[in-house]
Enzyme design. Structure first.
Site, mmCIF file in Angstrom:
data_model
loop_
_atom_site.group_PDB
_atom_site.id
_atom_site.type_symbol
_atom_site.label_atom_id
_atom_site.label_comp_id
_atom_site.label_asym_id
_atom_site.label_seq_id
_atom_site.Cartn_x
_atom_site.Cartn_y
_atom_site.Cartn_z
ATOM 1 N N LYS A 114 2.352 37.795 85.486
ATOM 2 C CA LYS A 114 2.733 36.990 86.636
ATOM 3 C C LYS A 114 1.817 36.667 87.500
ATOM 4 O O LYS A 114 1.189 35.594 87.893
ATOM 5 C CB LYS A 114 4.180 36.783 87.044
ATOM 6 C CG LYS A 114 4.553 36.106 88.218
ATOM 7 C CD LYS A 114 4.722 34.801 87.891
ATOM 8 C CE LYS A 114 4.797 33.836 89.055
ATOM 9 N NZ LYS A 114 5.065 32.394 88.575
ATOM 10 N N CYS A 134 3.413 30.137 95.432
ATOM 11 C CA CYS A 134 3.125 30.923 94.296
ATOM 12 C C CYS A 134 1.430 31.514 94.402
ATOM 13 O O CYS A 134 1.139 32.692 94.699
ATOM 14 C CB CYS A 134 3.311 30.327 93.013
ATOM 15 S SG CYS A 134 4.971 30.475 92.425
#
Ligand SMILES: NC(=O)c1ccc[n+]([C@@H]2O[C@H](COP(=O)([O-])OP(=O)(O)OC[C@H]3O[C@@H](n4cnc5c(N)ncnc54)[C@H](O)[C@@H]3O)[C@@H](O)[C@H]2O)c1
Length: 403
Positions: free
Chosen positions: A204, A258
């Site tokens: 991720k 993010c």
């Protein structure tokens, strides 16, 4: 609702859609949140976040009795941790929310339960939580299934991507991975890729770091081109004619919760090894500062040549085109920085995707376009491309609106 299949710790942008989807597939979900407003809204069958289709699915799930929210967890078979993982201090990851959510469910755990972290987390977090769980509940040692499975949905398309995206699933051991795969199989049609917890955690972080590094390359080119007197947009378009080159677009920095955040989770833990990832963060941050400086310079030049203060339009506040999300937005940073040093200039702040803002007074696009002397494009919103400024305006196009 008697038997609960899943407890969802954190009912935000990811937790609520995931909970609603699981409930739609027939399992009963008990959502837990520390925010009372969130709990009340869910139990009323409403959503506190804007996401296409979500409202209907939540309303149906609550109506069917398969989705309920409260401030405390209950006994279930599967526990999902989907709480925030912000950073603190000098860009260090803060996993205290993950730990708090894990501690809250500790007394409820029983043999055979599945525990999955979905929150974006630093490498080793699942192992840390394993140690925490087994130190507090030693009688359950090796009798639970513990895994990590990151989320990679795109806001605005969450309900589709939750089902169709591939997922990377990493357990603390193979049996945990297999158990977590069984769980996701029930509502994900994308491929389920099996690995270990650390690799899944890092995967991720690497996905977002990869984007950040590639954008930093484009931003670095834009700085070089500005000095060299080369049009960066033309340069990139020509370089991309090479069959194996694909340079991204420069902009006024990198934002969002993010890409602008996750690389720090690597840099913070591996500072010596993550030189490129760290440099990319610095370049992308510097680009925002540089844009603000460019606007200040244009302002001074205008005043010197025209003998009056310019009216300045700052076009866009969100962190990327055509959305209303201002989190970690470089455009917002630039607007704040430029206006901090204001000397009674008139500013028009334009953000067509929001109605109002608690700090900035917003001006409609056409009005700003007509009345400003200097127009600085900070975000390439579609609206901006439909009507371009008159020739007599000074235009600073940081994100390729004119291209
Ligand atoms: N939003 C996205 O597009 C996205 C995409 C991929 C990954 N992620 C990651 O998923 C995680 C969750 O993100 P989000 O966008 O849903 O965050 P969010 O802030 O929208 O939601 C998190 C929710 O958790 C609640 N919460 C905080 N502490 C809690 C606790 N101890 N117990 C129960 N609830 C608690 C908060 O009140 C909030 O409602 C983060 O790690 C994020 O980085 C988000």
């Amino acid at each position: 609702m008697d038997r609960i299949d899943v407890v969802m710790m954190g009912m935000g942008y990811i937790g609520l859609p995931t909970a609603a989807l699981i409930a739609r597939n027939g399992d009963s979900v008990h959502g837990v949140d520390v925010n009372q407003r969130v709990i009340e809204s869910i139990n009323a069958g409403k959503t506190h976040i804007v996401e296409p289709e979500l409202e209907t699915i939540v309303a149906e799930a609550v109506e069917s009795g398969r989705l309920k929210a409260s401030s405390t967890p209950v006994v279930a078979n599967t526990y999902l941790i989907v709480v925030p993982t912000p950073f603190k201090g000098k860009n260090e990851p803060d996993i205290s929310f993950v730990e708090a959510a894990t501690r809250a469910i500790l007394p409820l755990l029983k043999e055979g339960d599945l525990y999955i972290i979905e929150s974006t987390s630093p490498i080793g977090t699942t192992d840390k939580m394993k140690d925490l769980i087994y130190s507090e509940r030693p009688e359950l040692q090796d009798k639970l299934y513990l895994a990590y499975c990151p989320e990679r949905v795109l806001p605005g398309n969450v309900m589709y991507e939750l089902v169709h995206n591939d997922r990377v699933i990493g357990g603390i051991d193979e049996r945990s991975t297999a158990k977590a795969v069984e769980f996701y199989k029930k509502y994900v049609t994308g491929a389920l890729h099996q690995t270990n917890a650390k690799t899944a955690e890092m995967c991720k972080l690497v996905e977002n770091s990869s984007r950040d590094v590639q954008i930093a390359f484009a931003n670095e080119l834009s700085l070089i081109c500005d000095k060299a007197g080369v049009d960066v947009w033309e340069l990139i378009s020509l370089a991309n004619k090479h069959p194996r080159v694909n340079i991204l677009n420069p902009g006024c920095g990198v934002g969002g919760h993010c890409i602008a955040v996750d690389p720090y989770f690597i840099v913070s833990d591996y500072p010596l090894e993550s030189k490129l990832i760290g440099a990319a963060r610095e370049i992308n941050n510097y680009k925002s500062f540089w844009c603000a400086e460019k606007i200040q310079t244009a302002r001074l030049q205008f005043e010197l040549s025209e003998g009056r203060k310019p009216r300045i339009a700052l076009m866009g506040l969100s962190f990327k085109p055509d959305i209303d999300d201002l989190r970690e937005s470089p455009a917002k940073y630039i607007a704040q920085k430029v206006m901090q040093n204001t000397n009674n200039e008139e500013y028009f702040i334009v953000e067509p995707n929001i109605d109002n803002h608690h700090i900035f007074k917003l001006t409609p696009y056409q009005e700003a376009l007509k009345n400003a002397d200097i127009i600085a494009y900070l975000v390439a919103h579609s609206e901006f491309k439909k009507q371009l400024p008159a020739r007599d305006k000074i235009v600073l196009d940081f994100c390729g609106v004119l291209n």
